[in-house]
Design a protein around this motif. Structure first.
Motif, PDB file in Angstrom:
ATOM      1  N   ASP A 111       0.848  -1.191   0.000  1.00  0.00           N
ATOM      2  CA  ASP A 111       0.000   0.000   0.000  1.00  0.00           C
ATOM      3  C   ASP A 111       0.884   1.242   0.000  1.00  0.00           C
ATOM      4  OD1 ASP A 111      -2.175   1.629   0.058  1.00  0.00           O
ATOM      5  OD2 ASP A 111      -2.815   1.114   2.097  1.00  0.00           O
ATOM      6  N   ARG A 112       1.267   1.681  -1.183  1.00  0.00           N
ATOM      7  CA  ARG A 112       2.207   2.796  -1.328  1.00  0.00           C
ATOM      8  C   ARG A 112       1.543   4.107  -0.904  1.00  0.00           C
ATOM      9  NH1 ARG A 112       4.246   6.287  -5.786  1.00  0.00           N
ATOM     10  NH2 ARG A 112       6.504   6.534  -5.488  1.00  0.00           N
ATOM     11  N   PRO A 113       2.153   4.831   0.028  1.00  0.00           N
ATOM     12  CA  PRO A 113       1.577   6.103   0.463  1.00  0.00           C
ATOM     13  C   PRO A 113       1.894   7.232  -0.515  1.00  0.00           C
ATOM     14  CG  PRO A 113       3.581   5.661   1.688  1.00  0.00           C
ATOM     15  CD  PRO A 113       3.342   4.454   0.820  1.00  0.00           C
ATOM     16  N   SER A 114       1.210   8.352  -0.341  1.00  0.00           N
ATOM     17  CA  SER A 114       1.478   9.550  -1.136  1.00  0.00           C
ATOM     18  C   SER A 114       2.497  10.458  -0.461  1.00  0.00           C
ATOM     19  CB  SER A 114       0.177  10.338  -1.362  1.00  0.00           C
ATOM     20  OG  SER A 114      -0.776   9.550  -2.046  1.00  0.00           O
ATOM     21  N   ILE A 115       2.620  10.305   0.856  1.00  0.00           N
ATOM     22  CA  ILE A 115       3.520  11.133   1.657  1.00  0.00           C
ATOM     23  C   ILE A 115       4.169  10.260   2.722  1.00  0.00           C
ATOM     24  CG2 ILE A 115       3.680  13.133   3.229  1.00  0.00           C
ATOM     25  CD1 ILE A 115       1.012  14.086   2.090  1.00  0.00           C
ATOM     26  N   LEU A 116       5.419  10.551   3.033  1.00  0.00           N
ATOM     27  CA  LEU A 116       6.071   9.978   4.209  1.00  0.00           C
ATOM     28  C   LEU A 116       6.222  11.084   5.240  1.00  0.00           C
ATOM     29  CD1 LEU A 116       8.900   7.825   2.551  1.00  0.00           C
ATOM     30  CD2 LEU A 116       6.810   6.986   3.656  1.00  0.00           C
ATOM     31  N   ILE A 117       5.749  10.826   6.450  1.00  0.00           N
ATOM     32  CA  ILE A 117       5.919  11.780   7.540  1.00  0.00           C
ATOM     33  C   ILE A 117       6.883  11.181   8.548  1.00  0.00           C
ATOM     34  CG2 ILE A 117       4.803  12.964   9.464  1.00  0.00           C
ATOM     35  CD1 ILE A 117       2.324  13.293   7.778  1.00  0.00           C
ATOM     36  N   ASN A 118       7.978  11.879   8.740  1.00  0.00           N
ATOM     37  CA  ASN A 118       9.027  11.437   9.664  1.00  0.00           C
ATOM     38  C   ASN A 118       9.054  12.377  10.860  1.00  0.00           C
ATOM     39  OD1 ASN A 118      12.628  11.731   9.690  1.00  0.00           O
ATOM     40  ND2 ASN A 118      11.406  10.233  10.773  1.00  0.00           N
ATOM     41  N   VAL A 119       8.606  11.877  12.012  1.00  0.00           N
ATOM     42  CA  VAL A 119       8.703  12.667  13.245  1.00  0.00           C
ATOM     43  C   VAL A 119       9.899  12.159  14.037  1.00  0.00           C
ATOM     44  CG1 VAL A 119       6.235  13.184  13.296  1.00  0.00           C
ATOM     45  CG2 VAL A 119       7.083  11.172  14.504  1.00  0.00           C
ATOM     46  N   THR A 120      10.648  13.073  14.597  1.00  0.00           N
ATOM     47  CA  THR A 120      11.870  12.662  15.284  1.00  0.00           C
ATOM     48  C   THR A 120      12.197  13.627  16.413  1.00  0.00           C
ATOM     49  OG1 THR A 120      14.205  12.060  14.947  1.00  0.00           O
ATOM     50  CG2 THR A 120      13.392  13.946  13.708  1.00  0.00           C
ATOM     51  N   ASN A 121      13.051  13.193  17.306  1.00  0.00           N
ATOM     52  CA  ASN A 121      13.539  14.049  18.384  1.00  0.00           C
ATOM     53  C   ASN A 121      15.053  13.979  18.384  1.00  0.00           C
ATOM     54  OD1 ASN A 121      14.003  15.578  20.648  1.00  0.00           O
ATOM     55  ND2 ASN A 121      13.520  13.942  22.090  1.00  0.00           N
ATOM     56  N   ASP A 122      15.664  14.819  17.576  1.00  0.00           N
ATOM     57  CA  ASP A 122      17.130  14.857  17.527  1.00  0.00           C
ATOM     58  C   ASP A 122      17.720  15.750  18.617  1.00  0.00           C
ATOM     59  OD1 ASP A 122      17.055  13.151  15.425  1.00  0.00           O
ATOM     60  OD2 ASP A 122      17.565  14.601  13.877  1.00  0.00           O
ATOM     61  N   GLY A 123      16.857  16.157  19.564  1.00  0.00           N
ATOM     62  CA  GLY A 123      17.342  16.966  20.675  1.00  0.00           C
ATOM     63  C   GLY A 123      18.370  16.246  21.528  1.00  0.00           C
ATOM     64  N   TRP A 124      18.371  14.900  21.457  1.00  0.00           N
ATOM     65  CA  TRP A 124      19.364  14.109  22.183  1.00  0.00           C
ATOM     66  C   TRP A 124      20.787  14.479  21.764  1.00  0.00           C
ATOM     67  CZ3 TRP A 124      18.314  11.097  26.244  1.00  0.00           C
ATOM     68  CH2 TRP A 124      17.033  10.573  26.391  1.00  0.00           C
ATOM     69  N   PHE A 125      20.955  14.955  20.534  1.00  0.00           N
ATOM     70  CA  PHE A 125      22.298  15.060  19.968  1.00  0.00           C
ATOM     71  C   PHE A 125      22.807  16.490  19.827  1.00  0.00           C
ATOM     72  CE2 PHE A 125      20.196  11.234  18.186  1.00  0.00           C
ATOM     73  CZ  PHE A 125      20.836  10.336  19.023  1.00  0.00           C
ATOM     74  N   GLY A 126      22.016  17.459  20.305  1.00  0.00           N
ATOM     75  CA  GLY A 126      22.501  18.825  20.357  1.00  0.00           C
ATOM     76  C   GLY A 126      22.906  19.375  19.000  1.00  0.00           C
TER      77      GLY A 126
END
Length: 531
Positions: free
Chosen positions: A425-440
């Motif tokens: 089921d191929r999507p139209s959009i990829l949404i990537n949520v992330t918390n790179d706050g760990w790495f400053g």
């Protein structure tokens, strides 16, 4: 120049390992944020020369190639130490609890990953020929090692050698056909080619052939990229009708993120930024169809906080949907609870209408492998506030309000080539949520964004990336950044959404290119072995 090459070939002991280590460390300059990819034209030939002399004459079988594995390990150790030093920043967020682990993690992770390079150079040495065609032996060995690194023990394909080819939009386009593992193979052949110029004249025909093949691969990569982008139009030209997003980057300090006393303030910040009026054409939340908050943006269980959902519902105009990361808890029948790192879809009435649970968790970050054993020696996962997370059932495509088909990837999940979308089921959009706050303010967030760009190219699908401290961005299906918010800034990314394109060769056929590459490499190596 020949004398320098001979000195590298004949070096031994600690000098040989030091040269390998330095060459590996310099190779990391090819990655984000430096993007000095041409450095590989120096460092990879040095690795070839080291392998030319890496043999134990009196030994047999595996022992005979053991020096090659040692060279590969030291090269890999330098590469991963220079490329992943920023991992140590995560242990300083709660220095009292985890600070003691930082030196071990900063050294242990590169040391472990370097074992893959050791295996790769071991393979290369078994395929080695006294001919310019040995550059294909190196490419086969290290490409195999990189593929294994992306799959063994759940995989860790961060900073694959092929990511160096993503230093420009043009050279990255081949990922739509061969994927990043294919780019790794192509990069190694092209980068190793200069060493052929040092080979003896008696191998002239193989030297010309090896240089010609490398030049052809480089020309094909650049030519394909130029043609593909020429037909793509300008970034942001083709968009999904009637869809406009606001990505919120709250820049909440990681040390405060799970502080219960800060939870209300965090939610207030997110709501305020979501409804921020930034100009006559951007009148706050009413100007957007979808608002996206980062991974674990809401630092509490949203289903257990009706007042928070009420506040969100009050902020959302009619027809606007919120997508937010938040932990999720599921009570068990025996009183035990399961915790998930999730993404919620919230409608304009403040109702949760769907959710996705992260399936590919970060070892030592979100769960502790072999907890019974490692826990006894004092090791524990970095995320302690809700206990260890459980894995979700796997990737799936959700239909969010607006009839938009979306694939969600939480943080780490976007680094895996060929595993970014649900298979059927191929999507139209990829949404990537992330918390790179760990790495400053380190190179880590830049490297993470680069991997999002490559997934967009591989799949032909735009990526909307929401990061707590950055880098939040809108990436079109050609890997071009349409809009972004800088690292560490508090603000929003307001944008239309690029349209997806037809499924790419890579998305349809995966890594079959590697099999073709191995076949032709075997032919070239066999030809080079002929006297």
């Amino acid at each position: 120049m020949r004398s320098v090459a001979d000195a590298v070939i004949l070096s031994w002991g600690w000098r040989r390992f030091l040269v390998a280590f330095v060459a590996g460390a310099l190779s990391a300059l090819s990655l984000a944020p430096i993007h000095a990819a041409p450095i590989l034209l120096l460092t990879i030939p040095v690795l070839v020369l080291l392998l030319d002399g890496a043999i134990a004459p009196a030994a047999h079988g595996v022992r005979r190639a053991r020096p090659a594995a040692a060279v590969g390990w030291w090269f890999g150790f330098g590469y991963f130490l220079a490329g992943l030093w920023w991992v140590g920043a995560a242990f300083l967020v709660d220095a009292e609890a985890f600070g003691w682990m930082m030196p071990f993690a900063v050294v242990a992770l590169p040391a472990g990953l370097a074992l893959f390079f050791a295996f790769g150079t071991l393979i290369a040495r078994f395929l080695w020929v006294e001919s310019p065609m040995r550059i294909f032996a190196l490419a086969v060995g290290l490409t195999t090692a990189e593929w294994l690194r992306g799959h063994v023990l759940t995989g860790f394909p961060w900073n694959l050698l092929g990511q160096a080819a993503g230093f420009t939009d043009v050279t990255a386009q081949a990922a739509s056909v061969v994927g990043v593992y294919g780019l790794t193979a192509l990069t190694l052949v092209v980068a190793a080619a200069p060493v052929v110029l040092l080979d003896a004249p008696r191998r002239r025909w193989t030297r010309q052939a090896a240089l010609g093949i490398a030049a052809l691969l480089l020309a094909a990569d650049v030519g394909y990229g130029v043609l593909r982008l020429a037909h793509a139009g300008a970034p942001g030209d083709a968009v999904i009708p009637d869809m406009r997003v606001r990505i919120v980057q709250p820049a909440i300090a990681q040390s405060l993120k799970w502080d219960p006393d800060e939870a209300k303030k965090t939610l207030d910040t997110l709501v305020e930024l979501s409804d921020l009026k930034t100009g006559p054409e951007t009148l706050g939340a009413i100007s957007f169809t979808h608002i996206i908050w980062p991974e674990t943006a809401v630092p509490f269980f949203l289903t257990e906080e009706p007042q928070a959902l009420s506040q969100i519902g009050d902020m959302l105009p009619v027809g606007t949907t919120l997508i937010t990361g938040a932990p999720r808890v599921v009570p068990g029948g025996d009183g035990a609870k399961q915790y998930f790192n999730s993404v919620y879809v919230v409608d304009d009435r403040g109702r949760i209408v769907d959710a996705y649970d992260k399936a590919h968790l970060v070892p030592f970050g979100e769960y502790l492998p072999m907890e019974d054993v490692l826990g006894r020696i004092g090791l524990k996962q970095l995320v302690q506030s809700v206990g260890g997370f459980s894995s979700g059932p796997g990737l799936r495509t959700l239909v969010i309000p607006g009839a938009i088909k979306v694939g969600f990837l939480i943080c780490y999940e976007i680094i895996f080539p060929g595993a970014a979308t649900a298979a059927e089921d191929r999507p139209s959009i990829l949404i990537n949520v992330t918390n790179d706050g760990w790495f400053g303010a380190t190179s880590g967030p830049y490297q993470h964004l680069d991997q999002a760009r490559l997934r967009a190219i591989e799949e032909g699908i735009p990526v909307l990336r929401a990061a707590n401290t950055g880098i939040s961005a809108v990436v079109d299906p050609y890997g071009r950044v349409v809009a972004q918010e800088g690292l560490g800034n508090r603000g929003t990314v307001d944008s239309t959404v690029p349209s997806p394109i037809l499924a790419t060769v890579f998305s349809d056929y995966g890594s079959y290119f590697l099999l073709t590459f191995y076949l032709f490499s075997a032919i070239f190596i066999a030809a080079g072995a002929r006297k």
